[in-house]
Design a protein around this motif. Structure first.
Motif, PDB file in Angstrom:
ATOM      1  N   PHE A   2       0.816  -1.210   0.000  1.00  8.11           N
ATOM      2  CA  PHE A   2       0.000   0.000   0.000  1.00  8.11           C
ATOM      3  C   PHE A   2       0.856   1.270   0.000  1.00  8.11           C
ATOM      4  CE2 PHE A   2      -3.939  -2.084   2.148  1.00  8.11           C
ATOM      5  CZ  PHE A   2      -4.283  -2.644   0.937  1.00  8.11           C
ATOM      6  N   VAL A   3       1.877   1.293   0.838  1.00  4.87           N
ATOM      7  CA  VAL A   3       2.651   2.529   0.990  1.00  4.87           C
ATOM      8  C   VAL A   3       3.309   2.966  -0.324  1.00  4.87           C
ATOM      9  CG1 VAL A   3       4.606   3.625   2.154  1.00  4.87           C
ATOM     10  CG2 VAL A   3       2.980   2.270   3.472  1.00  4.87           C
ATOM     11  N   PRO A   4       4.072   2.102  -1.017  1.00  3.60           N
ATOM     12  CA  PRO A   4       4.666   2.569  -2.278  1.00  3.60           C
ATOM     13  C   PRO A   4       3.625   2.893  -3.344  1.00  3.60           C
ATOM     14  CG  PRO A   4       5.059   0.214  -1.971  1.00  3.60           C
ATOM     15  CD  PRO A   4       4.507   0.727  -0.686  1.00  3.60           C
ATOM     16  N   THR A   5       2.501   2.187  -3.325  1.00  2.00           N
ATOM     17  CA  THR A   5       1.474   2.458  -4.335  1.00  2.00           C
ATOM     18  C   THR A   5       0.809   3.802  -4.086  1.00  2.00           C
ATOM     19  OG1 THR A   5       1.049   0.082  -4.522  1.00  2.00           O
ATOM     20  CG2 THR A   5      -0.604   1.562  -5.441  1.00  2.00           C
ATOM     21  N   LEU A   6       0.420   4.063  -2.846  1.00  4.11           N
ATOM     22  CA  LEU A   6      -0.254   5.325  -2.541  1.00  4.11           C
ATOM     23  C   LEU A   6       0.649   6.524  -2.768  1.00  4.11           C
ATOM     24  CD1 LEU A   6      -2.204   4.403   0.721  1.00  4.11           C
ATOM     25  CD2 LEU A   6      -2.986   4.326  -1.640  1.00  4.11           C
ATOM     26  N   ASN A   7       1.955   6.305  -2.688  1.00  4.56           N
ATOM     27  CA  ASN A   7       2.900   7.402  -2.869  1.00  4.56           C
ATOM     28  C   ASN A   7       3.504   7.442  -4.270  1.00  4.56           C
ATOM     29  OD1 ASN A   7       3.215   8.774  -0.063  1.00  4.56           O
ATOM     30  ND2 ASN A   7       3.210   6.583   0.373  1.00  4.56           N
ATOM     31  N   GLY A   8       2.873   6.747  -5.230  1.00  3.56           N
ATOM     32  CA  GLY A   8       3.232   6.865  -6.636  1.00  3.56           C
ATOM     33  C   GLY A   8       4.467   6.126  -7.068  1.00  3.56           C
ATOM     34  N   GLU A   9       4.928   5.152  -6.271  1.00  2.00           N
ATOM     35  CA  GLU A   9       6.154   4.434  -6.616  1.00  2.00           C
ATOM     36  C   GLU A   9       5.899   3.024  -7.132  1.00  2.00           C
ATOM     37  OE1 GLU A   9       8.684   4.584  -3.217  1.00  2.00           O
ATOM     38  OE2 GLU A   9       8.947   6.747  -3.317  1.00  2.00           O
ATOM     39  N   MET A  10       4.637   2.631  -7.197  1.00  2.00           N
ATOM     40  CA  MET A  10       4.286   1.288  -7.670  1.00  2.00           C
ATOM     41  C   MET A  10       2.917   1.372  -8.328  1.00  2.00           C
ATOM     42  SD  MET A  10       4.167  -2.184  -5.353  1.00  2.00           S
ATOM     43  CE  MET A  10       4.783  -3.709  -6.046  1.00  2.00           C
ATOM     44  N   GLU A  11       2.749   0.699  -9.446  1.00  2.00           N
ATOM     45  CA  GLU A  11       1.461   0.729 -10.132  1.00  2.00           C
ATOM     46  C   GLU A  11       0.429  -0.084  -9.356  1.00  2.00           C
ATOM     47  OE1 GLU A  11       0.406   2.485 -12.786  1.00  2.00           O
ATOM     48  OE2 GLU A  11       2.360   3.473 -12.521  1.00  2.00           O
ATOM     49  N   PRO A  12      -0.808   0.389  -9.281  1.00  2.00           N
ATOM     50  CA  PRO A  12      -1.843  -0.366  -8.574  1.00  2.00           C
ATOM     51  C   PRO A  12      -1.993  -1.793  -9.069  1.00  2.00           C
ATOM     52  CG  PRO A  12      -2.609   1.854  -8.989  1.00  2.00           C
ATOM     53  CD  PRO A  12      -1.291   1.718  -9.711  1.00  2.00           C
ATOM     54  N   SER A  13      -1.915  -2.002 -10.370  1.00  2.00           N
ATOM     55  CA  SER A  13      -2.074  -3.356 -10.918  1.00  2.00           C
ATOM     56  C   SER A  13      -0.959  -4.275 -10.436  1.00  2.00           C
ATOM     57  CB  SER A  13      -2.083  -3.309 -12.446  1.00  2.00           C
ATOM     58  OG  SER A  13      -0.885  -2.716 -12.943  1.00  2.00           O
ATOM     59  N   GLU A  14       0.265  -3.756 -10.364  1.00  2.00           N
ATOM     60  CA  GLU A  14       1.392  -4.552  -9.879  1.00  2.00           C
ATOM     61  C   GLU A  14       1.216  -4.872  -8.398  1.00  2.00           C
ATOM     62  OE1 GLU A  14       6.257  -4.192  -9.265  1.00  2.00           O
ATOM     63  OE2 GLU A  14       5.149  -2.561 -10.227  1.00  2.00           O
ATOM     64  N   ALA A  15       0.778  -3.892  -7.627  1.00  2.00           N
ATOM     65  CA  ALA A  15       0.569  -4.114  -6.192  1.00  2.00           C
ATOM     66  C   ALA A  15      -0.482  -5.191  -5.961  1.00  2.00           C
ATOM     67  CB  ALA A  15       0.144  -2.810  -5.525  1.00  2.00           C
ATOM     68  N   VAL A  16      -1.582  -5.122  -6.689  1.00  2.00           N
ATOM     69  CA  VAL A  16      -2.655  -6.108  -6.524  1.00  2.00           C
ATOM     70  C   VAL A  16      -2.164  -7.499  -6.888  1.00  2.00           C
ATOM     71  CG1 VAL A  16      -4.920  -6.830  -7.365  1.00  2.00           C
ATOM     72  CG2 VAL A  16      -4.492  -4.420  -6.831  1.00  2.00           C
ATOM     73  N   GLU A  17      -1.392  -7.610  -7.949  1.00  2.00           N
ATOM     74  CA  GLU A  17      -0.848  -8.909  -8.355  1.00  2.00           C
ATOM     75  C   GLU A  17       0.013  -9.512  -7.250  1.00  2.00           C
ATOM     76  OE1 GLU A  17       2.051 -10.759 -11.883  1.00  2.00           O
ATOM     77  OE2 GLU A  17       1.183  -8.749 -12.105  1.00  2.00           O
ATOM     78  N   GLU A  18       0.868  -8.699  -6.649  1.00  2.00           N
ATOM     79  CA  GLU A  18       1.738  -9.187  -5.572  1.00  2.00           C
ATOM     80  C   GLU A  18       0.925  -9.547  -4.333  1.00  2.00           C
ATOM     81  OE1 GLU A  18       4.873  -9.892  -5.702  1.00  2.00           O
ATOM     82  OE2 GLU A  18       5.280  -9.098  -7.711  1.00  2.00           O
ATOM     83  N   ILE A  19      -0.080  -8.730  -4.021  1.00  2.00           N
ATOM     84  CA  ILE A  19      -0.926  -8.987  -2.848  1.00  2.00           C
ATOM     85  C   ILE A  19      -1.674 -10.311  -3.005  1.00  2.00           C
ATOM     86  CG2 ILE A  19      -3.037  -8.225  -1.685  1.00  2.00           C
ATOM     87  CD1 ILE A  19      -1.996  -5.318  -2.103  1.00  2.00           C
ATOM     88  N   ILE A  20      -2.239 -10.541  -4.186  1.00  2.00           N
ATOM     89  CA  ILE A  20      -2.961 -11.800  -4.428  1.00  2.00           C
ATOM     90  C   ILE A  20      -2.040 -12.994  -4.243  1.00  2.00           C
ATOM     91  CG2 ILE A  20      -4.107 -13.192  -6.190  1.00  2.00           C
ATOM     92  CD1 ILE A  20      -5.243 -10.588  -7.341  1.00  2.00           C
ATOM     93  N   TYR A  21      -0.857 -12.893  -4.778  1.00  2.00           N
ATOM     94  CA  TYR A  21       0.087 -14.003  -4.676  1.00  2.00           C
ATOM     95  C   TYR A  21       0.432 -14.293  -3.221  1.00  2.00           C
ATOM     96  CZ  TYR A  21       4.422 -16.666  -4.904  1.00  2.00           C
ATOM     97  OH  TYR A  21       5.384 -17.630  -4.702  1.00  2.00           O
ATOM     98  N   GLU A  22       0.758 -13.247  -2.474  1.00  2.00           N
ATOM     99  CA  GLU A  22       1.197 -13.462  -1.092  1.00  2.00           C
ATOM    100  C   GLU A  22       0.035 -13.897  -0.183  1.00  2.00           C
ATOM    101  OE1 GLU A  22       3.940 -11.185   0.998  1.00  2.00           O
ATOM    102  OE2 GLU A  22       4.938 -10.339  -0.771  1.00  2.00           O
ATOM    103  N   LEU A  23      -1.143 -13.309  -0.360  1.00  2.00           N
ATOM    104  CA  LEU A  23      -2.267 -13.697   0.485  1.00  2.00           C
ATOM    105  C   LEU A  23      -2.662 -15.150   0.250  1.00  2.00           C
ATOM    106  CD1 LEU A  23      -4.646 -10.581   0.392  1.00  2.00           C
ATOM    107  CD2 LEU A  23      -3.109 -11.308   2.226  1.00  2.00           C
ATOM    108  N   ASN A  24      -2.773 -15.544  -1.003  1.00  2.00           N
ATOM    109  CA  ASN A  24      -3.164 -16.928  -1.275  1.00  2.00           C
ATOM    110  C   ASN A  24      -2.056 -17.912  -0.911  1.00  2.00           C
ATOM    111  OD1 ASN A  24      -5.889 -16.755  -2.304  1.00  2.00           O
ATOM    112  ND2 ASN A  24      -5.050 -15.681  -4.058  1.00  2.00           N
TER     113      ASN A  24
END
Length: 418
Positions: A394-416
């Motif tokens: 969340f932090v790098p995405t909200l501060n413009g350093e990571m694309e939302p789509s990339e963040a969601v992809e990583e989150i899905i992988y780690e949560l599952n």
């Protein structure tokens, strides 16, 4: 002599029957709400003098508190009653830490399902059983500076910020503040803390009817897109200078109270801060209201403080009755608890004229109809692994350093992967 001994023994038994019950209490309440709960404990003890006394201890919030509870249950040294977060109940039940509160217990307390909003009652249940008495619900809200908004012509006739009905309208309000005032940020947000920002992001998912977990799987179907949408709008505000960048919690509060941020998204627990500063003459005219509707409909993430009874306590009937009286009395006298900013969970309190006259509490309390809680899984809740995984991105995405789509992809992988 034998008669004297018999009379003395009977007197001792009678005295024991009337003995004062001591209820050992643990909580994690610091700051303004801690001060208020200590006052409520003192009031309870005064009202029950000679019958029940609460022996209260305040421990560190978060992981230290829950680790202490788990250890105390394991070694048989748990308190008689403790505060808990509703979001942590699934994990606590899975760990065998909480006693069920039975229908007979609720009858003894004079409380029941009809006394609480459906979402609050459901939040303290697991597998059809109740494990806590809700004290409150404590959502996030939108704080706002009436003076600056009024000068900019951005207050409605009702004294609310203009543009709460849609993403386009609210963004236009933020842009107007940036273009036509000397403030540092139109909106202050805790963008340096992903755990805190989970509250805002999950609220925006809820506004799209998004689900974090469905049938045991994370972000299935279009829920990933809904999370991406939530991240995208918040990133847009940061990129456009409409929202504070890499701001921690204290700095966010400071931005708002100094007038450098016109609005702030924060928990209702900051209401006492504003009330105290205003009483001292050190704050502008302010208000707090439900979050703006950025997507389809109103929705706000919340959690609840609850009372729970830990496992491992072999209570006498008298001790259990005393514990139930503690929970019942505080629930029924929680109007004072509302001065901490929290919305009392007991509907009978929020229906009181005295509560309806309490501002801004009465204004934002209507959001209880739109609340969403954490998914019911042992991985959710305050300081839980879901928070930790998502906050990393969340932090790098909200501060413009990571694309939302990339963040969601990583989150899905780690949560599952958990």
């Amino acid at each position: 002599m034998k008669k004297f001994i018999a009379i003395a023994a009977a007197a001792m038994v009678g005295a024991a029957a009337q003995a004062q019950e001591t209820v050992v209490w643990w909580d994690f309440l610091g700051g303004g709400d801690g001060v208020r709960m200590k006052q409520m404990i003192a009031d309870f003890n005064d009202a029950h003098a000679g019958e029940i006394v609460i022996d209260g201890t305040t421990l560190d919030w978060g992981v230290p508190f829950y680790t202490k509870v788990q250890t105390s249950v394991a070694v048989g040294e748990a308190p008689d009653i403790m505060t808990y977060h509703a979001s942590r109940i699934p994990l606590a039940v899975d760990q065998g830490l909480l006693q069920e509160l039975t229908p007979a217990d609720f009858d003894a307390m004079g409380l029941g399902q009809d006394d609480f909003a459906p979402s609050i009652w459901d939040a303290v249940s697991a597998d059809g059983k109740q494990y806590g008495v809700p004290i409150d619900t404590h959502p996030i809200v939108l704080y706002y500076n009436k003076d600056i908004l009024g000068e900019a012509g951005l207050l409605t006739d009702d004294g609310l910020p203009v543009g709460l009905g849609s993403r386009a309208e609210f963004t236009a309000t933020l842009q107007a503040l940036k273009d036509n005032s000397d403030v540092t940020f139109p909106l202050g947000s805790v963008t340096a803390d992903g755990n805190f920002m989970f509250r805002t992001i999950y609220s925006l998912m809820g506004q799209q009817d998004g689900e974090l977990m469905t049938d045991g799987a994370f972000l299935v179907g279009d829920n990933a897109t809904k999370l991406e949408n939530a991240l995208a709008v918040l990133q847009e505000w940061t990129n456009e200078g409409l929202q504070s960048t890499y701001t921690d919690y204290p700095a966010t509060v400071a931005l708002f109270t100094s007038g450098e941020a016109v609005m702030m998204i924060n928990g209702v627990w900051e209401v006492p801060t504003m009330v105290d500063l205003e009483a001292e003459g050190n704050l502008f005219e302010w208000g707090a209201v439900e979050l703006p509707v950025i997507f389809d409909h109103a929705s706000t993430y919340s959690d609840s403080h609850v009372f729970a009874i830990p496992e491992g306590n072999d209570m006498s009937p008298e001790k259990r009755a005393a514990v139930l009286e503690v929970m019942s009395w505080i629930s029924k006298n929680s109007l004072f608890w509302a001065t901490a900013g929290h919305i009392p969970a007991n509907n009978n309190i929020t229906a009181m004229d005295a509560y309806k006259a309490m501002e801004p509490n009465a204004t934002y309390s209507s959001l209880t109809a739109n609340m969403i809680y954490d998914p019911k899984t042992p991985m959710a809740g305050v300081a839980g692994p879901i928070f930790d995984v998502m906050s990393t991105y969340f932090v790098p995405t909200l501060n413009g350093e990571m694309e939302p789509s990339e963040a969601v992809e990583e989150i899905i992988y780690e949560l599952n992967d958990m």
